[in-house]
Design a protein around this motif. Structure first.
Motif, PDB file in Angstrom:
ATOM      1  N   LYS A 199     -23.505 -22.054  -0.970  1.00 23.72           N
ATOM      2  CA  LYS A 199     -24.121 -23.960  -1.522  1.00 23.72           C
ATOM      3  C   LYS A 199     -24.991 -24.580  -0.755  1.00 23.72           C
ATOM      4  O   LYS A 199     -25.881 -25.375  -0.928  1.00 23.72           O
ATOM      5  N   CYS A 208     -19.251 -18.541  -0.948  1.00 21.80           N
ATOM      6  CA  CYS A 208     -20.003 -18.653  -2.479  1.00 21.80           C
ATOM      7  C   CYS A 208     -20.696 -20.553  -1.769  1.00 21.80           C
ATOM      8  O   CYS A 208     -21.119 -21.394  -1.765  1.00 21.80           O
ATOM      9  N   GLU A 209     -19.044 -21.748  -1.508  1.00 22.82           N
ATOM     10  CA  GLU A 209     -19.510 -22.638  -0.764  1.00 22.82           C
ATOM     11  C   GLU A 209     -20.339 -22.588   0.105  1.00 22.82           C
ATOM     12  O   GLU A 209     -21.481 -23.396   0.640  1.00 22.82           O
ATOM     13  N   LYS A 248     -14.576 -17.934  -2.604  1.00 15.66           N
ATOM     14  CA  LYS A 248     -15.072 -19.334  -2.976  1.00 15.66           C
ATOM     15  C   LYS A 248     -15.793 -19.581  -1.906  1.00 15.66           C
ATOM     16  O   LYS A 248     -17.024 -20.275  -1.800  1.00 15.66           O
ATOM     17  N   GLN A 249     -14.787 -19.004  -0.673  1.00 11.99           N
ATOM     18  CA  GLN A 249     -15.182 -19.714   1.024  1.00 11.99           C
ATOM     19  C   GLN A 249     -16.516 -19.508   1.022  1.00 11.99           C
ATOM     20  O   GLN A 249     -17.237 -20.659   1.094  1.00 11.99           O
TER      21      GLN A 249
END
Lengths: 460, 433
Positions: free
Chosen positions: B81, B77-78, B74-75
């Motif tokens: 982004k 991917c953020e 998640k980190q």
């Protein structure tokens, strides 16, 4: 069999007969469903039939016809990649996905069958309306029609939901999977990158007759499957009866305690006991360690309970006893207490000993009642996935076999074919069909020959 | 007469309704999975976004990673982004391990993840099934940045199909108090040492095709030809293979040898009854805990065949990030996959989970080399044999496992070994029908 065929013929002949007998409105409702009811005043009923026809024709024009055509070809256009220079990537040219085409083809076949049933119902309703009019009676209105579904036709109302469920979630997928057996949907023809197609009975030929690796595996695995089923069933059955007899004897004390003890092994989930036994019987498991400690085997040796083919086969049969005997014991206990006591008394008066009594009275009685159970058990054991899968996983695998081991049954082998590294769905499906034929033929023949089927009125 | 009129009217009504259907002759959404069976839909293929265009496009990406990696995923991917303002990305995370990814994707590729981690032994299968997207964006940078073997493992027929991010192979753990660094170089020296009653000297999973191949490769046998592309060639049954087979029979029969099964090496390490075992980084934490201060790892030992020392050579396997060919956003998906397998993310994974890197810069980094398991893996990787990526490779696993099983249970003896080796090879090279 004859009766069923006749029924099917009559089902279709009904159309012709009715067409001959019907007046012009009834004849019309062959083409425009519900018209007979609609024009004779049953508006809602007529419109419902008409809507069904319109929906089906609409489906046919939009999706159905192409689905049925796709079912015949199973796709012609393979997925491709075209380099897009501007973007610097390959652009995927979507091809046909044979599996989805097969699926949608099967769905359209089912919808067509459903439509046939509705079509016939509409003709029947139209003809009935004609008859009622001819008799000069009043046609039932919508409310009256609905009421019959909670009165004289309540069986239809109650059956609707379960039938829909079975058709959607059992029959349709099953039909789809059976069809896969007649395609070449194996590891070399995996969608979406590749197409697969109809190849008729070639898979069955390969499995049964080719003498290739897969047929060299099929026959020995089939042989072991039958040996396993016979031994597992008979030993469990006899063991259960003997145990029940022992507990039932007049001399046995605290019968309840013994029964409870044996039933406890049912209370533990099967897979738990099997996995525990598996670790116990490892080459370095508890049992081997114990044997070493007791000095029965040398310090470095082990008994290959699960790793040597012959040992493993004997082990699975024996361990299966642990799981199966209590069930038979419970069933037979009930039957034994049902045997009339005066039979035994008169036998003793005639001077029969325990052995003779057992073979002349007890066994015939028990066998008579439990033959259907025995057949179910036998078929269940042919497909006994749990015991084999949890205990040995089909192992020890062998160089002589294609993706199978020495204790693999047909059912665990087809599991390996579908979930292993190879996705040989078509072969697995063909093997599944063969297993079904085997079980069906065996159970039909044996069940029809049992005393409980032929002489139902005895022992009342 | 009246009836006839009525009839005519109904007939017209019905005809009219058909005409209405005929007009809007466009397929409605699929209701049975039969979506659009006549070639590609145009509605489905969003025009791929041009890199560097200024307008913001909405992108949904489904990402699969194993359970242990969800948090850092998640980190990462953020971060991705934030670095790509031209996309408005919605992530959809799924928990699928590298081992299961191929299976899950084959069930229904269109419903699978756009970007996923998978094991390199699945590369050929997935590429042949048309599920992997060929990688062309920045392919050269990926090939130059990672170790050669890892790029080879991601390549099928000269086309790159995935982004490598970690080696996934095995090496030797040993107990420092029982062996010196000198002794662990040779398996024969290790087996010859007397470590006292009840202590096993060495363990490897012989009846596992992934491990047993190391012995055959050490002997100089090849699988599917020297470059692993010939489906009709396997030399496990030549004279070298025979020597290896005999070596394995002796090893399995040696009372100081322990066959690795059901995690028994961990128990043996804990109670001090095992001196060395073969495993991978996935066991590093557990073995470190079991051995405490005596924890050490190194490359695989060499074995003596016909009087010569031969280095054991394991399969060079890797974990890769792949892109689904059915994705509707190929370019963002490739960019994300490249980032997730890039240097930055490999560093994050190493720090968080001790996952060894394939990136050349990171692999030479002294900090990384300080971790014994990662260092041993890197050291062994120069002795590895590339795993073939042809479809026939799928046929290798079961026969090799069967051979190992039969060695352990004594079915294979020195008298019938040639026959058994021939059987294994013919099974590996067999085709069904």
């Amino acid at each position: 069999m004859k009766k069923e065929l006749k029924g099917v013929r009559n089902w279709f002949l009904y159309f012709i007969r009715t067409f001959k007998k019907g007046d012009c409105l009834t004849k019309l409702c062959f083409f425009i469903m519900g018209s007979s009811n609609l024009l004779r005043g049953q508006i809602a009923k007529g419109l419902a039939f008409l809507a069904a026809e319109i929906f089906y024709l609409y489906y046919l024009i939009t999706i159905g016809l192409s689905s049925l055509a796709g079912l015949a070809t199973l796709g012609t256009k393979q997925q491709g990649m075209v380099m897009d220079e501007e973007l610097g990537i390959f652009v995927v040219q979507q091809g046909d996905n044979s599996m989805l085409m097969l699926l949608s083809g099967v769905v359209s076949l089912f919808l067509t069958a459903l439509f046939l049933v509705i079509w016939r119902a509409s003709i029947k309703a139209g003809y009935e309306a004609q008859q009622i009019k001819e008799q000069g009676k009043r046609l039932p209105g919508l409310l009256e029609d609905i009421c019959t579904y909670f009165d004289s036709k309540i069986h239809r109302t109650l059956m609707a939901l379960p039938l829909t469920g079975i058709l959607l979630f059992t029959v349709l997928p099953l039909f789809f999977m059976i069809l896969i057996a007649f395609t070449n949907y194996d590891h070399e023809h995996q969608p979406p990158g590749n197409l697969f197609t109809w190849i008729g009975l070639a898979n069955f030929k390969t499995i049964l007759l080719s003498g290739d690796t897969i047929s060299k595996t099929f026959w020995p695995v089939l042989g072991w499957t039958i040996i396993w089923a016979v031994f597992a069933t008979l030993l469990n059955y006899l063991g259960g009866i003997l145990l029940a007899l022992l507990i039932n004897r007049k001399e046995t004390k605290c019968k309840g305690l013994w029964r409870t003890l044996f039933v406890i092994s049912i209370a533990i989930p099967q897979f738990v006991s099997l996995l525990v036994v598996r670790t116990m019987l490892n080459n370095d498991g508890a049992v081997n360690a114990l044997l070493r400690e007791l000095g029965i085997i040398a310090d470095t040796a082990f008994v290959p309970f699960l790793s040597n083919p012959s040992w493993a086969r004997i082990t699975v049969i024996l361990v299966n006893l642990w799981v199966g005997i209590p069930y038979t014991m419970l069933i037979t206990t009930g039957i034994l207490s049902n045997i009339p006591g005066d039979l035994y008394d008169s036998a003793r008066v005639d001077g029969a000993n325990q052995v003779v009594i057992f073979f002349k009275i007890t066994m015939p009685y028990v066998v008579f009642v439990t033959t259907p159970y025995l057949i179910t058990q036998f078929i269940g054991n042919i497909n006994n996935f749990n015991v084999i899968y949890f205990l040995t996983g089909g192992g020890p695998i062998s160089l002589d076999y294609y993706q199978a081991g020495k204790t693999d049954l047909l059912v665990t082998w087809l599991y390996k074919l579908t979930t292993g590294t190879k996705k040989d769905y078509s072969y697995a499906s063909a093997i599944g069909i063969l297993v079904f034929i085997l079980s069906a033929v065996f159970s039909l023949i044996s069940y029809r020959r049992t005393a409980s089927y032929n002489r139902e009125e005895d022992f009342q | 007469m009246k009836k006839m009129l009525m009839l005519l009217m109904v007939f017209l009504v019905v005809l009219g309704s058909f005409a209405a259907c005929g007009n809007k002759n466009e397929p409605t959404g699929s209701n049975s999975g039969g979506d659009d069976l006549n070639g590609g839909t145009n509605s489905d293929e969003a025009t791929p976004t041009q890199a560097g265009s200024t307008e913001v496009t909405d992108v949904t990406l489904k990402v699969w990673a194993p359970q242990e990696e969800q948090e850092i995923l998640k980190q990462m991917c953020e971060t991705f982004k934030a670095a790509h303002p031209q996309y408005n990305i919605t992530f959809d995370y799924g928990v699928v391990s590298e081992a299961d990814a191929a299976n899950e994707l084959q069930k229904d590729p269109a419903a699978g993840a756009d970007v996923f981690a998978f094991a390199s032994d699945q590369t050929a299968t997935l590429a042949n099934a048309g599920i992997l997207y060929p990688i062309t964006l920045n392919a050269e940078a990926v090939k130059d940045g990672n170790s050669n073997a890892s790029v080879q493992a991601a390549t099928v027929n000269g086309q790159l199909y995935g982004y490598p991010f970690t080696p996934n192979s095995w090496f030797m753990y040993y107990d420092k108090s029982k062996y010196s660094e000198e002794e662990v170089l040779s398996l024969d020296a290790m087996m010859a040492k007397d470590l006292g009653a009840g202590v096993k000297n060495f363990s490897v999973d012989i009846n596992n095709s992934w491990y047993i191949s190391a012995f055959f490769f050490a002997g100089g046998s090849t699988l599917f030809g020297p470059d692993g592309t010939d489906p009709t060639n396997c030399t496990f049954n030549d004279a070298n293979g025979l020597a290896v087979g005999n070596y394995l029979i002796d090893l399995a029969a040696n009372p100081k040898f322990l066959d690795d099964q059901d995690g028994n090496i961990l128990t043996a390490f804990v109670n001090g009854s095992l001196a060395a075992a073969c495993s991978g980084t996935w066991n590093a934490e557990a073995i470190k805990e079991a051995l405490g201060d005596n924890y050490a790892a190194t490359k695989l030992p060499s074995i003596k065949l016909n009087g010569e020392d031969k280095q054991l050579s394991n399969f060079a396997d890797f974990k890769l990030i792949g892109v689904n060919s059915q994705t509707i956003n190929p370019i963002p998906a490739m960019e994300l996959a490249e980032y997730l397998a890039g240097e930055e993310c490999q560093k994050i994974r190493y720090e968080a989970r001790s996952i060894a890197p394939t990136n050349l810069k990171l692999a030479g980094n002294p900090v990384v080399l300080a971790n014994p398991a990662v260092a041993a893996l890197s050291l062994q990787s120069s002795y590895s044999t590339l795993q073939s990526s042809i479809p026939q490779m799928g046929n290798y696993w079961t026969p090799a496992e069967a051979f190992g099983t039969e060695i352990l249970n004594g079915t294979v003896t020195k008298d019938n070994i040639q026959q058994k080796l021939d059987d294994m090879v013919s099974s590996i090279l067999s085709t069904i029908g």
